[in-house]
Design a protein around this motif. Sequence first.
Motif, PDB file in Angstrom:
ATOM      1  N   MET A 172      64.445  62.173  28.814  1.00 53.06           N
ATOM      2  CA  MET A 172      64.576  61.701  27.435  1.00 53.06           C
ATOM      3  C   MET A 172      66.029  61.273  27.159  1.00 53.06           C
ATOM      4  SD  MET A 172      63.379  63.803  24.112  1.00 53.06           S
ATOM      5  CE  MET A 172      63.298  63.128  22.497  1.00 53.06           C
ATOM      6  N   ALA A 173      66.934  61.770  28.022  1.00 55.81           N
ATOM      7  CA  ALA A 173      68.355  61.421  27.862  1.00 55.81           C
ATOM      8  C   ALA A 173      68.594  59.920  27.980  1.00 55.81           C
ATOM      9  CB  ALA A 173      69.185  62.162  28.906  1.00 55.81           C
ATOM     10  N   ALA A 209      54.459  68.293  23.802  1.00 57.44           N
ATOM     11  CA  ALA A 209      55.517  68.613  22.814  1.00 57.44           C
ATOM     12  C   ALA A 209      56.678  67.624  22.944  1.00 57.44           C
ATOM     13  CB  ALA A 209      56.004  70.039  23.020  1.00 57.44           C
ATOM     14  N   HIS A 210      56.973  67.220  24.175  1.00 54.30           N
ATOM     15  CA  HIS A 210      58.077  66.274  24.380  1.00 54.30           C
ATOM     16  C   HIS A 210      57.695  64.870  23.897  1.00 54.30           C
ATOM     17  CE1 HIS A 210      59.919  68.949  27.782  1.00 54.30           C
ATOM     18  NE2 HIS A 210      59.788  69.569  26.628  1.00 54.30           N
ATOM     19  N   GLU A 211      56.392  64.562  24.014  1.00 56.81           N
ATOM     20  CA  GLU A 211      55.924  63.246  23.531  1.00 56.81           C
ATOM     21  C   GLU A 211      56.094  63.186  22.009  1.00 56.81           C
ATOM     22  OE1 GLU A 211      54.345  61.242  26.271  1.00 56.81           O
ATOM     23  OE2 GLU A 211      55.325  59.915  24.867  1.00 56.81           O
ATOM     24  N   ILE A 212      55.777  64.309  21.359  1.00 59.40           N
ATOM     25  CA  ILE A 212      55.906  64.350  19.890  1.00 59.40           C
ATOM     26  C   ILE A 212      57.380  64.260  19.493  1.00 59.40           C
ATOM     27  CG2 ILE A 212      55.550  65.843  17.852  1.00 59.40           C
ATOM     28  CD1 ILE A 212      52.911  66.751  19.319  1.00 59.40           C
ATOM     29  N   LEU A 213      58.238  64.962  20.241  1.00 57.97           N
ATOM     30  CA  LEU A 213      59.682  64.877  19.946  1.00 57.97           C
ATOM     31  C   LEU A 213      60.174  63.435  20.078  1.00 57.97           C
ATOM     32  CD1 LEU A 213      61.416  67.904  21.711  1.00 57.97           C
ATOM     33  CD2 LEU A 213      61.254  67.429  19.278  1.00 57.97           C
ATOM     34  N   THR A 214      59.718  62.769  21.133  1.00 63.84           N
ATOM     35  CA  THR A 214      60.127  61.373  21.357  1.00 63.84           C
ATOM     36  C   THR A 214      59.686  60.510  20.180  1.00 63.84           C
ATOM     37  OG1 THR A 214      59.762  61.756  23.697  1.00 63.84           O
ATOM     38  CG2 THR A 214      60.064  59.469  23.036  1.00 63.84           C
ATOM     39  N   VAL A 224      61.929  61.158  16.957  1.00 58.98           N
ATOM     40  CA  VAL A 224      63.338  60.733  16.979  1.00 58.98           C
ATOM     41  C   VAL A 224      63.442  59.397  16.250  1.00 58.98           C
ATOM     42  CG1 VAL A 224      65.198  59.890  18.482  1.00 58.98           C
ATOM     43  CG2 VAL A 224      63.924  61.944  19.100  1.00 58.98           C
ATOM     44  N   PRO A 225      64.341  59.286  15.269  1.00 61.83           N
ATOM     45  CA  PRO A 225      64.414  58.023  14.520  1.00 61.83           C
ATOM     46  C   PRO A 225      65.141  56.923  15.316  1.00 61.83           C
ATOM     47  CG  PRO A 225      66.014  59.600  13.679  1.00 61.83           C
ATOM     48  CD  PRO A 225      65.303  60.281  14.793  1.00 61.83           C
ATOM     49  N   HIS A 226      64.414  56.337  16.286  1.00 57.63           N
ATOM     50  CA  HIS A 226      65.034  55.322  17.153  1.00 57.63           C
ATOM     51  C   HIS A 226      65.606  54.157  16.351  1.00 57.63           C
ATOM     52  CE1 HIS A 226      63.632  57.245  20.815  1.00 57.63           C
ATOM     53  NE2 HIS A 226      62.498  57.474  20.177  1.00 57.63           N
ATOM     54  N   SER A 227      65.017  53.948  15.156  1.00 58.85           N
ATOM     55  CA  SER A 227      65.430  52.776  14.376  1.00 58.85           C
ATOM     56  C   SER A 227      66.878  52.875  13.878  1.00 58.85           C
ATOM     57  CB  SER A 227      64.488  52.579  13.189  1.00 58.85           C
ATOM     58  OG  SER A 227      64.433  53.777  12.472  1.00 58.85           O
ATOM     59  N   ILE A 228      67.478  54.087  13.909  1.00 56.91           N
ATOM     60  CA  ILE A 228      68.875  54.161  13.443  1.00 56.91           C
ATOM     61  C   ILE A 228      69.842  53.659  14.511  1.00 56.91           C
ATOM     62  CG2 ILE A 228      68.468  56.039  11.782  1.00 56.91           C
ATOM     63  CD1 ILE A 228      69.745  57.995  13.726  1.00 56.91           C
ATOM     64  N   GLY A 229      69.315  53.387  15.714  1.00 59.90           N
ATOM     65  CA  GLY A 229      70.141  52.766  16.750  1.00 59.90           C
ATOM     66  C   GLY A 229      70.753  53.793  17.691  1.00 59.90           C
ATOM     67  N   LEU A 244      72.646  57.548  17.195  1.00 52.68           N
ATOM     68  CA  LEU A 244      72.055  58.716  17.859  1.00 52.68           C
ATOM     69  C   LEU A 244      73.087  59.390  18.762  1.00 52.68           C
ATOM     70  CD1 LEU A 244      68.484  57.486  18.889  1.00 52.68           C
ATOM     71  CD2 LEU A 244      69.022  59.319  17.293  1.00 52.68           C
ATOM     72  N   ALA A 245      73.875  58.569  19.486  1.00 54.18           N
ATOM     73  CA  ALA A 245      74.906  59.128  20.372  1.00 54.18           C
ATOM     74  C   ALA A 245      75.943  59.901  19.559  1.00 54.18           C
ATOM     75  CB  ALA A 245      75.585  58.008  21.163  1.00 54.18           C
ATOM     76  N   ASN A 246      76.342  59.364  18.408  1.00 50.18           N
ATOM     77  CA  ASN A 246      77.340  60.056  17.593  1.00 50.18           C
ATOM     78  C   ASN A 246      76.796  61.377  17.051  1.00 50.18           C
ATOM     79  OD1 ASN A 246      79.127  58.037  18.026  1.00 50.18           O
ATOM     80  ND2 ASN A 246      78.648  56.903  16.151  1.00 50.18           N
ATOM     81  N   ILE A 247      75.512  61.372  16.677  1.00 55.53           N
ATOM     82  CA  ILE A 247      74.897  62.625  16.202  1.00 55.53           C
ATOM     83  C   ILE A 247      74.877  63.656  17.344  1.00 55.53           C
ATOM     84  CG2 ILE A 247      72.761  63.678  15.342  1.00 55.53           C
ATOM     85  CD1 ILE A 247      72.199  60.973  13.909  1.00 55.53           C
ATOM     86  N   SER A 248      74.478  63.194  18.556  1.00 56.83           N
ATOM     87  CA  SER A 248      74.431  64.109  19.715  1.00 56.83           C
ATOM     88  C   SER A 248      75.817  64.689  19.979  1.00 56.83           C
ATOM     89  CB  SER A 248      73.979  63.383  20.982  1.00 56.83           C
ATOM     90  OG  SER A 248      72.736  62.814  20.816  1.00 56.83           O
ATOM     91  N   THR A 249      76.840  63.839  19.906  1.00 54.87           N
ATOM     92  CA  THR A 249      78.205  64.299  20.173  1.00 54.87           C
ATOM     93  C   THR A 249      78.585  65.411  19.204  1.00 54.87           C
ATOM     94  OG1 THR A 249      78.863  62.155  20.988  1.00 54.87           O
ATOM     95  CG2 THR A 249      80.630  63.572  20.214  1.00 54.87           C
ATOM     96  N   LYS A 250      78.313  65.177  17.916  1.00 59.36           N
ATOM     97  CA  LYS A 250      78.711  66.174  16.901  1.00 59.36           C
ATOM     98  C   LYS A 250      77.938  67.477  17.126  1.00 59.36           C
ATOM     99  CE  LYS A 250      80.731  63.405  13.360  1.00 59.36           C
ATOM    100  NZ  LYS A 250      80.445  61.991  13.611  1.00 59.36           N
ATOM    101  N   PHE A 251      76.638  67.337  17.437  1.00 57.32           N
ATOM    102  CA  PHE A 251      75.809  68.521  17.647  1.00 57.32           C
ATOM    103  C   PHE A 251      76.327  69.333  18.848  1.00 57.32           C
ATOM    104  CE2 PHE A 251      72.145  70.345  19.961  1.00 57.32           C
ATOM    105  CZ  PHE A 251      71.816  71.330  19.043  1.00 57.32           C
ATOM    106  N   LEU A 252      76.613  68.649  19.950  1.00 59.47           N
ATOM    107  CA  LEU A 252      77.050  69.365  21.156  1.00 59.47           C
ATOM    108  C   LEU A 252      78.410  70.027  20.948  1.00 59.47           C
ATOM    109  CD1 LEU A 252      75.812  66.894  23.895  1.00 59.47           C
ATOM    110  CD2 LEU A 252      75.046  69.233  23.536  1.00 59.47           C
ATOM    111  N   ARG A 253      79.303  69.339  20.195  1.00 58.94           N
ATOM    112  CA  ARG A 253      80.613  69.949  19.909  1.00 58.94           C
ATOM    113  C   ARG A 253      80.437  71.217  19.085  1.00 58.94           C
ATOM    114  NH1 ARG A 253      83.816  64.590  18.195  1.00 58.94           N
ATOM    115  NH2 ARG A 253      84.248  63.816  20.279  1.00 58.94           N
TER     116      ARG A 253
END
Length: 329
Positions: A201-202, A297-302, A305-310, A314-323
Amino acid sequence: MEQMGEVVCENSHQFHWPGYNFFAILGIIVTSLISLRLLRAIWNLWRLYIWPNLRPAQDYVKLYGKWAVITGGSDGIGKGYALELAKRGMNICVLSNFENNIVSEIRSVYTVDVKWIDVDFSTTEVYERIEKEISQIDDIGILVNNVGMVQSKWQPLADQDRRFMEKIINVNMATVVMMTEIVLKSMLRQNRGLIVCMGSMASRVPTPYATLYASSKAFIENFSVCLASELSETKIVVKCIEPCFVRTQLLKDMTKFTDFLKSYWSWTFPDGLSFAATATSTFGVIGTPVVYAGYVAHEILTLIVPHSIGKETLANISTKFLRWLTSEV
Ligand SMILES: NC(=O)c1ccc[n+]([C@@H]2O[C@H](COP(=O)([O-])OP(=O)(O)OC[C@H]3O[C@@H](n4cnc5c(N)ncnc54)[C@H](OP(=O)(O)O)[C@@H]3O)[C@@H](O)[C@H]2O)c1
């Protein structure tokens, strides 16, 4: 009457506001597209995860051939594939660093042939030997390009060791290309077979601090989609399976992250064997989708995920979450 005429005229003027038709049509188009996406998602959930469990197990030997070749098949998800395919009567060939008792484990339960090839995929000098050994196998029906590795912790690219990055490139990408090329020749001769590539999914949800890993998985997705299309006139099926997180040795050192998953998202965090059991039951689904999660469960997660936000957002959200979560980066 004149007044009434004027009123009618005013109303009809409001009624025919030039934007009205545009927004009505736009609304219809957007609603139709969302409905179509939803219908397609429901259809895929049905044919990938529900129907294969209602119908009798498909005979993959008949459908694809006698042998399954699995890279990295001695542990984690790969071991799950080896056991599941052996259960369906396929002979198993595992390629990995260590044997991890996979041969005896399969032989103790199933009456199938098992072969283990000792390979270190972190170098590219192994393929001549693999080709020689694989050429002795008659009737390869399934290739599972499963082997993969990731760095042991979330880490900025600049901090990573160059030799280690080379290893990730070889293990995650070179193997998929080279193993497919080796096995495809015999599948083309037989005009049947299945090539499964393990993505992640990454590749759809950018995963900073595992940048090379996530990018290698995006490569696998593109490789699979292009290959599936190239082979669409043949009876060779290509699938790219993109799980979210699975409880295996791959994530063993990312404890803060896996503890978080175990505590709050355990329904999305299966072990390797359970994941492989579901994913293997989808191997008989021919045609689209080529790319899917392999676990409901992973299909539902996929899907949520709001792919439409680009991808950038999504990368910036992931960065903040991981930090926030790991304080490792
Ligand atoms: N676990 C997850 O959360 C997750 C999520 C998405 C996608 N995936 C993908 O699923 C696939 C399987 O992952 P996993 O979680 O099952 O991993 P895993 O538990 O670490 O197992 C990896 C397997 O690959 C073998 N392997 C690793 N490096 C190797 C090398 N250089 N040469 C030969 N064999 C090697 C290992 O064998 P040895 O023990 O002999 O080294 C083992 O059999 C990978 O492609 C991974 O990227 C996993």
